[in-house]
Design an enzyme around this catalytic site. Structure first.
Site, PDB file in Angstrom:
ATOM      1  N   ALA A 225       0.968  -1.237   0.008  1.00 40.03           N
ATOM      2  CA  ALA A 225       0.133   0.052   0.035  1.00 40.03           C
ATOM      3  C   ALA A 225       0.962   1.191   0.083  1.00 40.03           C
ATOM      4  O   ALA A 225       1.941   1.243   0.510  1.00 40.03           O
ATOM      5  CB  ALA A 225      -0.916   0.055   1.072  1.00 40.03           C
TER       6      ALA A 225
ATOM      7  N   LYS B 133      -3.780   3.007  -2.636  1.00 40.27           N
ATOM      8  CA  LYS B 133      -3.076   1.924  -3.567  1.00 40.27           C
ATOM      9  C   LYS B 133      -3.251   2.349  -4.931  1.00 40.27           C
ATOM     10  O   LYS B 133      -3.884   3.304  -5.306  1.00 40.27           O
ATOM     11  CB  LYS B 133      -3.553   0.662  -3.364  1.00 40.27           C
ATOM     12  CG  LYS B 133      -3.308  -0.070  -1.986  1.00 40.27           C
ATOM     13  CD  LYS B 133      -3.834  -1.578  -1.960  1.00 40.27           C
ATOM     14  CE  LYS B 133      -3.633  -2.125  -3.111  1.00 40.27           C
ATOM     15  NZ  LYS B 133      -2.006  -2.681  -3.512  1.00 40.27           N
TER      16      LYS B 133
ATOM     17  N   GLY C  18      -0.319   3.424  -6.849  1.00 40.10           N
ATOM     18  CA  GLY C  18       0.966   4.350  -7.253  1.00 40.10           C
ATOM     19  C   GLY C  18       1.604   3.616  -8.466  1.00 40.10           C
ATOM     20  O   GLY C  18       2.168   4.384  -9.205  1.00 40.10           O
TER      21      GLY C  18
ATOM     22  N   GLU D 178      -5.853  -4.866  -8.829  1.00 41.75           N
ATOM     23  CA  GLU D 178      -5.833  -5.062  -7.500  1.00 41.75           C
ATOM     24  C   GLU D 178      -6.997  -5.305  -6.731  1.00 41.75           C
ATOM     25  O   GLU D 178      -7.265  -6.148  -5.801  1.00 41.75           O
ATOM     26  CB  GLU D 178      -4.734  -4.009  -6.769  1.00 41.75           C
ATOM     27  CG  GLU D 178      -3.414  -4.192  -7.212  1.00 41.75           C
ATOM     28  CD  GLU D 178      -2.524  -3.024  -7.074  1.00 41.75           C
ATOM     29  OE1 GLU D 178      -1.200  -3.325  -6.910  1.00 41.75           O
ATOM     30  OE2 GLU D 178      -2.995  -1.994  -6.584  1.00 41.75           O
TER      31      GLU D 178
ATOM     32  N   LYS E 284       4.752   4.065   5.455  1.00 42.54           N
ATOM     33  CA  LYS E 284       3.587   4.178   5.018  1.00 42.54           C
ATOM     34  C   LYS E 284       2.457   4.502   5.824  1.00 42.54           C
ATOM     35  O   LYS E 284       1.427   4.660   5.321  1.00 42.54           O
ATOM     36  CB  LYS E 284       3.156   2.786   4.229  1.00 42.54           C
ATOM     37  CG  LYS E 284       4.294   2.575   2.946  1.00 42.54           C
ATOM     38  CD  LYS E 284       4.288   3.455   2.136  1.00 42.54           C
ATOM     39  CE  LYS E 284       5.540   3.073   1.029  1.00 42.54           C
ATOM     40  NZ  LYS E 284       5.281   2.017   0.445  1.00 42.54           N
TER      41      LYS E 284
END
Length: 290
Positions: A136, A147, A149, A156, A174
């Site tokens: 993540a 999520k 990137g 996903e 994160k």
């Protein structure tokens, strides 16, 4: 030869697992070859190595703790998920696991899994999975996520939402107090009238005045501008990156409004989906559950 350290730092932002290490090593060699070396270069190299090791720890632990023989497994995408896929391949090869079948969330994860001999399938064959494992970009205190990137947000979400357990693997960097400012929220949109969709997204009640939508250019696998043409996902769509200058105060509302917007395929807000988050940090590995 004059080499700016900003370029070296930007390489780190690619967050591409082992590729990051290779790239930084290459830049470091260039620095040394041109007579530019010192403590900052060594510190930067050490930081990359440390982050990579943290990702490996959580990726391996997720497979060791949550995957058993006979399972159907969703395989995530990105520099942290890379290590989970690697570990699954190792355990299948050694015989520690057997009768595993997996669903990859991107073309590059599919290619990695195939190279390791991991048997693959799709949701067309199996609409229910035992577990999905992925990284993540941000995790808030309620274990809601940002999520995508790496550009694989739609696949996903499709894979992870049908898993009995969704295990998130991150390093402690994160973790955040609120989603938004720390990492742009990606939104996958149709190419048709994408500028119109961009304006509609920016005007949504949960987002208006809080963010700027930027069309991703170049590669879809990172949110850095590395080309002139719109980034195209594995699904043939474009991506808007929502850059927030203040925290997203109501992430569930933003998620609902984005999903109901005509022209939006899906978004990178993963709300209420997390079973557990495995976190690697300076003090070791911890697990958080809702």
């Amino acid at each position: 030869v004059k080499i700016h350290f900003r370029l070296l730092e930007r390489v780190m932002l690619l967050r591409a697992g082992c590729v990051v290490v290779a790239l930084v090593v290459g830049v470091s060699e260039a620095l040394i070859a041109s007579g530019v070396q010192g403590s900052r270069t060594r510190a930067l190299m050490a930081t990359v190595a440390t982050q990579d090791e943290l990702k490996k720890q959580v990726g391996y632990k997720a497979i060791d703790d949550y995957v058993e023989s006979g399972m159907k497994v969703g395989l995530g995408t990105g520099s942290t998920a890379y290590f989970a896929v690697e570990r699954l391949g190792q355990k299948l090869d050694s015989g520690e696991l057997s009768d595993i079948i997996a669903v990859p969330t991107s073309v590059r994860t599919k290619e990695q899994a195939e190279s390791l001999g991991i048997p693959l399938t799709t949701l067309d064959e199996f609409s229910k999975l035992d577990v999905a494992i992925d990284g993540a970009d941000e995790v808030d205190p309620a274990l809601n996520l940002v999520k995508g990137g790496g550009g694989a947000l739609l696949r996903e979400k499709m894979v992870e939402i049908v898993a009995d357990k969704f295990i998130v693997i991150v390093d402690e960097s994160k973790l955040c107090d609120a989603l938004g400012p720390g990492f742009p929220v990606p939104v996958e949109i149709t190419p048709f009238c994408h500028e119109h969709t961009k304006r509609v997204v920016e005007a949504l009640p949960a987002l208006a005045g809080k963010c700027t939508a930027v069309l991703r250019l170049g590669s879809s696998t990172n949110n850095q501008v590395d080309g002139d043409d719109p980034a195209v996902t594995d699904n043939g769509n474009y991506i808007l990156d929502l850059n927030f200058d203040q925290p997203l105060t109501d992430a569930p509302a933003a998620a609902e409004q984005l999903k109901s917007t005509c022209g939006v395929v899906d978004h990178g807000l993963f709300i209420g989906m997390t079973t557990a988050v495995i976190i690697a940090g300076a003090d070791g590995i911890s697990v958080k559950e809702p």
